[in-house]
Design a protein around this motif. Structure first.
Motif, PDB file in Angstrom:
ATOM      1  N   ILE A   1       0.843  -1.207   0.000  1.00  0.00           N
ATOM      2  CA  ILE A   1       0.000   0.000   0.000  1.00  0.00           C
ATOM      3  C   ILE A   1       0.874   1.252   0.000  1.00  0.00           C
ATOM      4  CG2 ILE A   1      -1.677   1.346   1.342  1.00  0.00           C
ATOM      5  CD1 ILE A   1      -2.875  -1.042  -0.089  1.00  0.00           C
ATOM      6  N   GLU A   2       1.975   1.202   0.716  1.00  0.00           N
ATOM      7  CA  GLU A   2       2.874   2.349   0.742  1.00  0.00           C
ATOM      8  C   GLU A   2       3.463   2.610  -0.641  1.00  0.00           C
ATOM      9  OE1 GLU A   2       4.558   5.657   2.072  1.00  0.00           O
ATOM     10  OE2 GLU A   2       3.186   4.388   3.240  1.00  0.00           O
ATOM     11  N   ALA A   3       3.862   1.549  -1.341  1.00  0.00           N
ATOM     12  CA  ALA A   3       4.390   1.702  -2.702  1.00  0.00           C
ATOM     13  C   ALA A   3       3.311   2.245  -3.638  1.00  0.00           C
ATOM     14  CB  ALA A   3       4.905   0.355  -3.211  1.00  0.00           C
ATOM     15  N   LEU A   4       2.090   1.747  -3.492  1.00  0.00           N
ATOM     16  CA  LEU A   4       0.985   2.218  -4.339  1.00  0.00           C
ATOM     17  C   LEU A   4       0.688   3.694  -4.084  1.00  0.00           C
ATOM     18  CD1 LEU A   4      -1.305   1.720  -6.349  1.00  0.00           C
ATOM     19  CD2 LEU A   4      -2.697   0.850  -4.456  1.00  0.00           C
ATOM     20  N   LYS A   5       0.687   4.098  -2.836  1.00  0.00           N
ATOM     21  CA  LYS A   5       0.419   5.497  -2.509  1.00  0.00           C
ATOM     22  C   LYS A   5       1.463   6.420  -3.116  1.00  0.00           C
ATOM     23  CE  LYS A   5      -2.213   5.114   1.813  1.00  0.00           C
ATOM     24  NZ  LYS A   5      -2.240   5.452   3.255  1.00  0.00           N
ATOM     25  N   GLN A   6       2.737   6.008  -3.080  1.00  0.00           N
ATOM     26  CA  GLN A   6       3.794   6.847  -3.680  1.00  0.00           C
ATOM     27  C   GLN A   6       3.549   7.043  -5.177  1.00  0.00           C
ATOM     28  OE1 GLN A   6       7.958   6.117  -2.487  1.00  0.00           O
ATOM     29  NE2 GLN A   6       7.146   4.638  -0.980  1.00  0.00           N
ATOM     30  N   ASP A   7       3.125   5.979  -5.845  1.00  0.00           N
ATOM     31  CA  ASP A   7       2.854   6.106  -7.286  1.00  0.00           C
ATOM     32  C   ASP A   7       1.620   6.957  -7.556  1.00  0.00           C
ATOM     33  OD1 ASP A   7       5.021   4.642  -8.222  1.00  0.00           O
ATOM     34  OD2 ASP A   7       3.988   2.734  -7.972  1.00  0.00           O
ATOM     35  N   LEU A   8       0.624   6.882  -6.679  1.00  0.00           N
ATOM     36  CA  LEU A   8      -0.565   7.724  -6.866  1.00  0.00           C
ATOM     37  C   LEU A   8      -0.220   9.190  -6.665  1.00  0.00           C
ATOM     38  CD1 LEU A   8      -3.324   5.617  -5.044  1.00  0.00           C
ATOM     39  CD2 LEU A   8      -2.860   5.766  -7.496  1.00  0.00           C
ATOM     40  N   TRP A   9       0.623   9.477  -5.666  1.00  0.00           N
ATOM     41  CA  TRP A   9       1.045  10.876  -5.467  1.00  0.00           C
ATOM     42  C   TRP A   9       1.815  11.395  -6.673  1.00  0.00           C
ATOM     43  CZ3 TRP A   9      -1.197  13.841  -2.238  1.00  0.00           C
ATOM     44  CH2 TRP A   9      -1.607  13.413  -0.971  1.00  0.00           C
TER      45      TRP A   9
END
Length: 568
Positions: A507-515
């Motif tokens: 989830i942390e990796a996904l959030k970085q890509d969404l930002w």
């Protein structure tokens, strides 16, 4: 009343029963088929072991579409029937020679026509109540529901009948009577749609029809309003208004009938003064239709002007043919030239924007918050925003975004873009809520390539991104209890995460890509490699696509040695 007049009235009613009494019978049979027959069929097919009872919350749920057609078309037919005599020359000459005043004659015809509507409805209501209480089944409907249906239906049918009577006095042909009555039922809503749409062609930034009318548009069309009664009953004010308008239509009809020339039978319009109004009214309506059509199809001013001229000329010619009852009307071209001249002047006045509508941009110091999105509806209903896991329409409050949206708006007012339907176009709605409580909204069709800088400045901001994705909103979602990553081609899962540490890392990796996601991905999308399913603890699921710009997700999947499985 003298014996001769009483005899004449009795003869008229006798003749009505013989000639148009079938309308009352048809009305009765149709309502029996729509209301009573389904009740009887339910009784014949009922199985107490299964308990297969229909969930009818009101009479309108029994056969809503058929009920609406009956309530719409039979009153029109009844109005045409009771006024048929004045549209036939021989009948008009004979009946107007009887020893009976016109007011009395028309009043008698109105009462007879109204009884053809009321009596069948009363009979159907009584039979329906008898079935509900006589057939021993657990019906959800009660007698009060039937009488409620009866009251609203008779109001609707009375209004349509009254409109039909008023229109019938104005025309001299039965076919035209029926056609114009149906047109007038849809006329208010149709004209509003056409006028607002054409204003959006002439004024840059003018919002669409849904912003101004939204749910009120359907209420203006009586047949559609009848369909809506299934979920939205009529208020006392609405009933009072329709009854008042019905009485007004009846009064106007009686007043006009006293002044209607007998020789109008067979003519398109009974009054000469209405003929130019009819001709230019049809030309104006078809002018609007032409602009509406080519504004939707081509969006280019050359084609829009072509639509205005072509459609209005066709409408003007058809109206002249109807009036003259011949196709030889082309010598009357001067009237059309005058019409075009007036419409050109009117269009230039609107296009000149004397009120400064197009250039109006609020001062930054007066703005409380700005709205940026694609829907005018969400500007009026902010409570709808934030319910989905991606939210394009947003209210923005930071100083940076207020400046960015306002700068975008200023650029659009300066450029006034008119993109072709072939170009890559994005709908942009910009709204303002000012500190004094007033609101302002504008709507544009924007070519993406020319304004991508403005889109990037707004949609890549932290405030916008945080509200766009549910996953980035504080407390926007329940804890994730399972992550499933699927191959886009096969639909098969390549990785399922249920362990908290693995879920947290992903989830942390996904959030970085969404930002870090570029605006091009949000607006136009990119090549998709896989699908992510996030199962929340409350049972809801979030879905995301994995595209080429998701660098951190790709690195994490490569570490888990599943990236190749995802792209196979």
């Amino acid at each position: 009343m003298s014996r001769k007049r009483w005899s004449a009235n009795r003869a008229m009613w006798t003749q009505n029963i013989r000639q148009i009494g079938w309308i009352a019978i048809l009305h009765l049979l149709l309502w029996l088929a729509a209301i009573v027959l389904p009740i009887a069929l339910v009784y014949s097919q009922y199985d107490p072991k299964v308990g297969n009872m229909p969930q009818w919350d009101s009479v309108y749920h029994i056969s809503n579409a058929l009920e609406a057609l009956i309530a719409w078309l039979v009153p029109v037919l009844a109005a045409a029937g009771v006024l048929r005599y004045m549209h036939d020359k021989r009948s008009a000459d004979f009946i107007h020679g009887l020893p009976i005043r016109r007011t009395e004659l028309l009043t008698g015809q109105i009462v007879f026509g109204w009884l053809m509507l009321v009596v069948p409805l009363v009979m159907v209501a009584l039979v329906a109540i008898g079935c509900l209480y006589g057939l021993d089944l657990p019906w959800r409907l009660k007698a009060a529901d039937v009488w409620h249906w009866f009251g609203e239906t008779i109001v609707i049918e009375t209004f349509i009948f009254a409109l039909g009577i008023a229109v019938g006095i104005l025309v001299g042909q039965s076919v035209l009577h029926v056609v114009l009555t149906n047109i007038f039922l849809f006329f208010p809503a149709g004209m509003l749609v056409l006028i607002y749409k054409n204003l959006s062609l002439l004024l840059s930034g003018f919002p669409d029809i849904h912003y101004y009318l939204s749910t009120e548009l359907e209420r203006l069309v009586i047949p559609i309003r009848y369909v809506m009664l299934m979920d939205q009953p009529m208020s006392a004010g609405e009933i009072g208004l329709l009854l008042l308008l019905s009485l007004l239509f009846f009064a106007i009809a009686v007043w006009l009938y006293e002044r209607r020339p007998t020789e109008a039978a067979g003519q398109a319009l009974a009054f000469r003064a209405l003929r130019p109004l009819f001709v230019y009214g049809v030309a104006f309506c078809t002018w609007l239709v032409g602009g509406f059509y080519f504004g939707e199809v081509e969006r280019q001013w050359g084609w829009i002007v072509f639509g205005y001229v072509t459609f209005s000329l066709l409408g003007y010619a058809i109206a002249q043919m109807v009036i003259a009852k011949t196709w030889r009307v082309f010598h009357r071209w001067k009237g059309y030239v005058a019409f075009i001249g007036v419409m050109v002047v009117l269009s230039f006045i609107i296009r000149a924007d004397l009120t400064g509508y197009e250039q109006r941009v609020p001062a930054e110091a007066d703005i409380k918050q700005v709205y940026f999105g694609q829907s005018t509806m969400n500007f009026e209903r902010p409570e709808q925003i934030g319910r989905s896991f991606v939210e394009y329409d947003q209210f923005l409050r930071t100083k940076e975004n207020i400046e960015a949206v306002r700068a975008f708006h200023e650029q659009l007012t300066h450029d006034q873009p008119s993109p072709s339907h072939l170009s890559n176009v994005q709908r942009v709605v910009i709204g303002y809520v000012l500190k004094d409580g007033t609101r302002l909204i504008r709507c544009y069709e924007v070519p993406l390539e020319s304004y991508m800088t403005h889109f990037r400045r707004i949609m890549e901001s932290k405030e916008y991104k945080q509200q766009y994705y549910l996953l980035l909103r504080p407390s926007g979602y329940s804890p994730i209890r399972e992550v499933t990553i699927r191959n886009m081609n096969t639909g098969q899962p390549v990785l399922v995460l249920a362990e908290p540490k693995g879920i947290e890392a992903f989830i942390e990796a996904l959030k970085q890509d969404l930002w870090n996601e570029p605006v091009e991905n949000i607006i136009m999308g990119r090549e998709v490699y896989g699908e992510i399913e996030l199962l929340q603890s409350d049972g809801d699921t979030l879905y995301f696509s994995i595209n080429a710009d998701y660098v951190h997700v790709r690195q994490w999947l490569e570490q888990q040695k599943v990236w190749n499985k995802l792209t196979e």
